[in-house]
Design a protein around this motif. Structure first.
Motif, PDB file in Angstrom:
ATOM      1  N   LYS A 143       0.828  -1.210   0.000  1.00  0.00           N
ATOM      2  CA  LYS A 143       0.000   0.000   0.000  1.00  0.00           C
ATOM      3  C   LYS A 143       0.863   1.262   0.000  1.00  0.00           C
ATOM      4  CE  LYS A 143      -0.901   0.780   4.930  1.00  0.00           C
ATOM      5  NZ  LYS A 143      -1.970   0.821   5.913  1.00  0.00           N
ATOM      6  N   ARG A 144       2.154   1.109   0.318  1.00  0.00           N
ATOM      7  CA  ARG A 144       3.059   2.258   0.329  1.00  0.00           C
ATOM      8  C   ARG A 144       4.068   2.196  -0.819  1.00  0.00           C
ATOM      9  NH1 ARG A 144       4.341   4.403   6.178  1.00  0.00           N
ATOM     10  NH2 ARG A 144       5.526   5.736   4.789  1.00  0.00           N
ATOM     11  N   ARG A 145       3.759   1.387  -1.827  1.00  0.00           N
ATOM     12  CA  ARG A 145       4.657   1.260  -2.983  1.00  0.00           C
ATOM     13  C   ARG A 145       4.832   2.614  -3.658  1.00  0.00           C
ATOM     14  NH1 ARG A 145       5.333  -3.154  -6.055  1.00  0.00           N
ATOM     15  NH2 ARG A 145       3.349  -4.030  -5.438  1.00  0.00           N
ATOM     16  N   GLU A 146       6.052   2.941  -3.980  1.00  0.00           N
ATOM     17  CA  GLU A 146       6.323   4.171  -4.715  1.00  0.00           C
ATOM     18  C   GLU A 146       5.710   4.053  -6.105  1.00  0.00           C
ATOM     19  OE1 GLU A 146       7.546   6.794  -3.458  1.00  0.00           O
ATOM     20  OE2 GLU A 146       8.349   6.010  -1.588  1.00  0.00           O
ATOM     21  N   HIS A 147       5.193   5.146  -6.620  1.00  0.00           N
ATOM     22  CA  HIS A 147       4.496   5.110  -7.906  1.00  0.00           C
ATOM     23  C   HIS A 147       5.401   4.673  -9.053  1.00  0.00           C
ATOM     24  CE1 HIS A 147       6.390   9.085  -8.125  1.00  0.00           C
ATOM     25  NE2 HIS A 147       6.287   8.970  -9.426  1.00  0.00           N
ATOM     26  N   TRP A 148       6.715   4.835  -8.896  1.00  0.00           N
ATOM     27  CA  TRP A 148       7.650   4.489  -9.967  1.00  0.00           C
ATOM     28  C   TRP A 148       8.134   3.044  -9.905  1.00  0.00           C
ATOM     29  CZ3 TRP A 148      11.949   3.272  -7.254  1.00  0.00           C
ATOM     30  CH2 TRP A 148      12.152   3.910  -6.056  1.00  0.00           C
ATOM     31  N   GLU A 175       4.687  -3.039 -10.482  1.00  0.00           N
ATOM     32  CA  GLU A 175       3.938  -4.048  -9.733  1.00  0.00           C
ATOM     33  C   GLU A 175       4.478  -5.423 -10.101  1.00  0.00           C
ATOM     34  OE1 GLU A 175      -0.242  -3.820  -9.398  1.00  0.00           O
ATOM     35  OE2 GLU A 175      -0.261  -1.649  -9.643  1.00  0.00           O
TER      36      GLU A 175
END
Length: 58
Positions: free
Chosen positions: A36-41, A44
């Motif tokens: 849920k805190r994955r950096e947008h860059w 996945e």
């Protein structure tokens, strides 16, 4: 938790510093935490089991 050179052992979780392994293909991840805190860059990884936060009793 036991400290070892380049990271720590936390139960069945192994935490290592980036670049700590001579052969980066020696270990293959099987799950990912705190997605849920994955950096947008960051890409996945659909092939791994994902946990929004910490892994709970499996």
């Amino acid at each position: 938790m036991t400290s070892v050179q380049g990271g720590c052992l936390c139960g069945d979780v192994r935490v290592t510093a980036h670049g700590a392994l001579d052969d980066p293909n020696q270990f293959t991840p099987t799950y990912q935490l705190w997605t849920k805190r994955r950096e947008h860059w960051l890409p996945e990884m659909d092939n791994l089991i994902s946990y929004d936060e910490d892994r709970t009793g499996d």
